[in-house]
Every structure is written in structure tokens, then in C-alpha cells.
Design an enzyme around this catalytic site. Structure first.
Site, PDB file in Angstrom:
ATOM      1  N   ASP A   1       0.826  -1.208   0.000  1.00  0.00           N
ATOM      2  CA  ASP A   1       0.000   0.000   0.000  1.00  0.00           C
ATOM      3  C   ASP A   1       0.861   1.259   0.000  1.00  0.00           C
ATOM      4  O   ASP A   1       1.908   1.296   0.647  1.00  0.00           O
ATOM      5  CB  ASP A   1      -0.904  -0.005   1.236  1.00  0.00           C
ATOM      6  CG  ASP A   1      -1.975   1.070   1.183  1.00  0.00           C
ATOM      7  OD1 ASP A   1      -2.319   1.523   0.073  1.00  0.00           O
ATOM      8  OD2 ASP A   1      -2.460   1.457   2.256  1.00  0.00           O
TER       9      ASP A   1
ATOM     10  N   HIS B   1       3.085   3.577  -9.069  1.00  0.00           N
ATOM     11  CA  HIS B   1       2.938   2.149  -9.361  1.00  0.00           C
ATOM     12  C   HIS B   1       4.217   1.581  -9.984  1.00  0.00           C
ATOM     13  O   HIS B   1       4.616   0.448  -9.693  1.00  0.00           O
ATOM     14  CB  HIS B   1       1.741   1.921 -10.290  1.00  0.00           C
ATOM     15  CG  HIS B   1       0.424   2.310  -9.674  1.00  0.00           C
ATOM     16  ND1 HIS B   1       0.032   1.847  -8.442  1.00  0.00           N
ATOM     17  CD2 HIS B   1      -0.569   3.110 -10.116  1.00  0.00           C
ATOM     18  CE1 HIS B   1      -1.154   2.346  -8.146  1.00  0.00           C
ATOM     19  NE2 HIS B   1      -1.542   3.113  -9.142  1.00  0.00           N
TER      20      HIS B   1
ATOM     21  N   LEU C   1      11.685 -20.079  -4.482  1.00  0.00           N
ATOM     22  CA  LEU C   1      10.671 -19.251  -3.847  1.00  0.00           C
ATOM     23  C   LEU C   1       9.408 -19.294  -4.684  1.00  0.00           C
ATOM     24  O   LEU C   1       9.473 -19.215  -5.910  1.00  0.00           O
ATOM     25  CB  LEU C   1      11.150 -17.793  -3.725  1.00  0.00           C
ATOM     26  CG  LEU C   1      10.105 -16.772  -3.260  1.00  0.00           C
ATOM     27  CD1 LEU C   1       9.833 -16.935  -1.765  1.00  0.00           C
ATOM     28  CD2 LEU C   1      10.554 -15.345  -3.549  1.00  0.00           C
TER      29      LEU C   1
END
Length: 243
Positions: free
Chosen positions: A13, A30, A124
Site C-alpha cells: 500500500d 505504481h 521461492l
């Protein structure tokens, strides 16, 4: 003391506020957020975290201005094209969770391709939650089980937490040990509602584009200092040898 979290979830956020503070378009925030994600993925893999689940686009984000959503979709496509080879080279498995059918067909194809190319990677697992909502996840699991019960494949009595979990978008994965939310808000915003029943939370005022290695390690250090009892007393935990 808790061990290293094996599954970390992040509500990323603050991109828009980061850009606004600099008097730049929200899209610049962004783009900076993508760079922060790249750094975080690399460091999580280096630390030995096995699963990283990030909240990239919620089911509620469609309500944002159409221009911003369009630019987000464009950035998503470009980021996939640019980063996929590096992710694959570094043995990162990419998975997408959420109601993917509502995305443009071109984007769906890119997501399918990314999952296919990286599916055997084991260093991962990177879950990217897109058009995702925790309530949607619970409802879609309930619908699947209701259909199976209606068709006679399962009995209603056989439905338990384990079976319900097997129908969620994170089926087969362990629940998050640690959830991090950046940007200063103290809520999880409809993210992994079922899965976070015993997750430890870490909230930071740092806006997502400024989140990096030090912030990730700080969250992990806080996690490791906690006692995770899962309903037991401290005495019981010590006796079991898991303290």
C-alpha cells in the site's frame, strides 16, 4: 522465539500517496512499486523464505478511475514481459491467485505462460493476488463444496476445515506466518481472510515504493521475537519443545 517465517504475505500500500507527495502522476508510484517488489522478492529468496504472497490488485480496485486501472493493466503486462526471464533464472515460481477470468484475454495468456514457464522452480513461490478478495475466496470455495455435495461426490458431514482449505486459491500451501502492510493503515483490506487466522501482523508507515531490504528484515525480526502459541499456554508450548 519464532523461527524464520516460511510464508510472508504483503499488502503493498502507498504507491499513489508516494507519487502525490512528489507531485507526480499516480502511475509513477505504481512503477516505483514494481521496483520495490523486485527488491523484496530477491531479498526474500536470499533469506530463505519459501512463499511470498503479494496483494497486487484487489477486486475492489476496479472502482478506481478507468484511466488508472487501464495504466495498471498496461504496467502489469510490461512488468511480466520484462521480469519473467529474471524470475525464472533465479528459480522463482510465479503463481496468480484471484478471479482471473475478468482480466483481458491477452493478460490471462501472459499469466498462464508465466505459470507454465516457472512451474518447476523451487527456490521461492511468488503468489501474485490479482482481482482477489478474501470474501470472494471463501465464497468460491463454498460454491465448489456445495456443488460436490449436490453431485454426491462428498457428504456434507465430511466437510471440515481441511477440506474447505483445499478449495481456496492457496490450496496446498501453508498459511502465512507473517503479514506485512505498508502505508500506515491498520487493516488487512479483505486479504487472505481465512488463511490469516493465526498470522502475525506487522504494520509500517513506510509507503510501498520505499519498502526494501531493511524494512523486510525489521518485520522478520519483530516476528521472530513473538511467541506463537496457537491456543496453547506458554508452559504447554515449552513442554512440547516448540517454544
Amino acid at each position: 522465539m519464532a523461527q524464520l517465517p516460511q510464508h510472508v504475505a504483503i499488502v503493498m500500500d502507498g504507491n499513489g500517496r508516494w507519487a502525490e507527495q512528489r507531485k507526480r502522476p499516480r502511475n509513477m508510484g505504481h512503477q516505483a512499486g514494481v521496483r520495490a517488489l523486485k527488491t523484496t522478492v530477491e531479498h526474500a529468496a536470499k533469506l530463505g523464505i519459501s512463499t511470498l504472497t503479494v496483494f497486487a490488485f484487489s477486486s475492489e480496485n476496479w472502482r478506481r478511475p478507468k484511466q488508472e486501472v487501464s495504466r495498471l493493466m498496461d504496467l502489469f503486462l510490461k512488468s511480466l514481459d520484462k521480469e519473467l526471464a529474471t524470475l525464472h533464472e533465479n528459480q522463482i515460481r510465479v503463481c496468480f491467485i484471484g478471479h482471473l477470468a475478468e482480466f483481458p484475454e491477452a493478460l490471462q495468456k501472459r499469466m498462464d505462460e508465466a505459470e507454465r514457464i516457472t512451474r518447476d522452480n523451487e527456490r521461492l513461490r511468488l503468489n501474485v493476488a490479482v482481482n482477489y478478495g478474501g470474501r470472494w475466496d471463501v465464497v468460491q470455495a463454498a460454491r465448489k463444496l456445495a456443488k460436490s455435495a449436490r453431485d454426491g461426490d462428498i457428504s456434507i458431514e465430511s466437510i471440515d476445515e481441511s477440506q474447505f482449505g483445499s478449495e481456496l486459491s492457496t490450496a496446498g500451501q501453508g498459511d502465512p506466518d507473517l503479514l506485512i502492510r505498508t502505508g500506515g493503515e491498520l487493516r488487512i483490506s479483505n486479504f487472505l481472510l481465512w488463511q490469516c487466522a493465526y498470522t502475525e501482523f506487522h504494520f509500517t508507515p513506510v509507503l510501498w515504493p520505499d519498502f526494501g531490504r531493511e524494512e523486510l528484515e525489521e518485520a522478520i525480526e519483530g516476528f521472530r521475537a513473538r511467541e506463537r502459541r496457537f491456543g496453547l499456554t506458554s508452559k504447554q508450548l515449552k513442554k512440547s519443545g516448540h517454544a
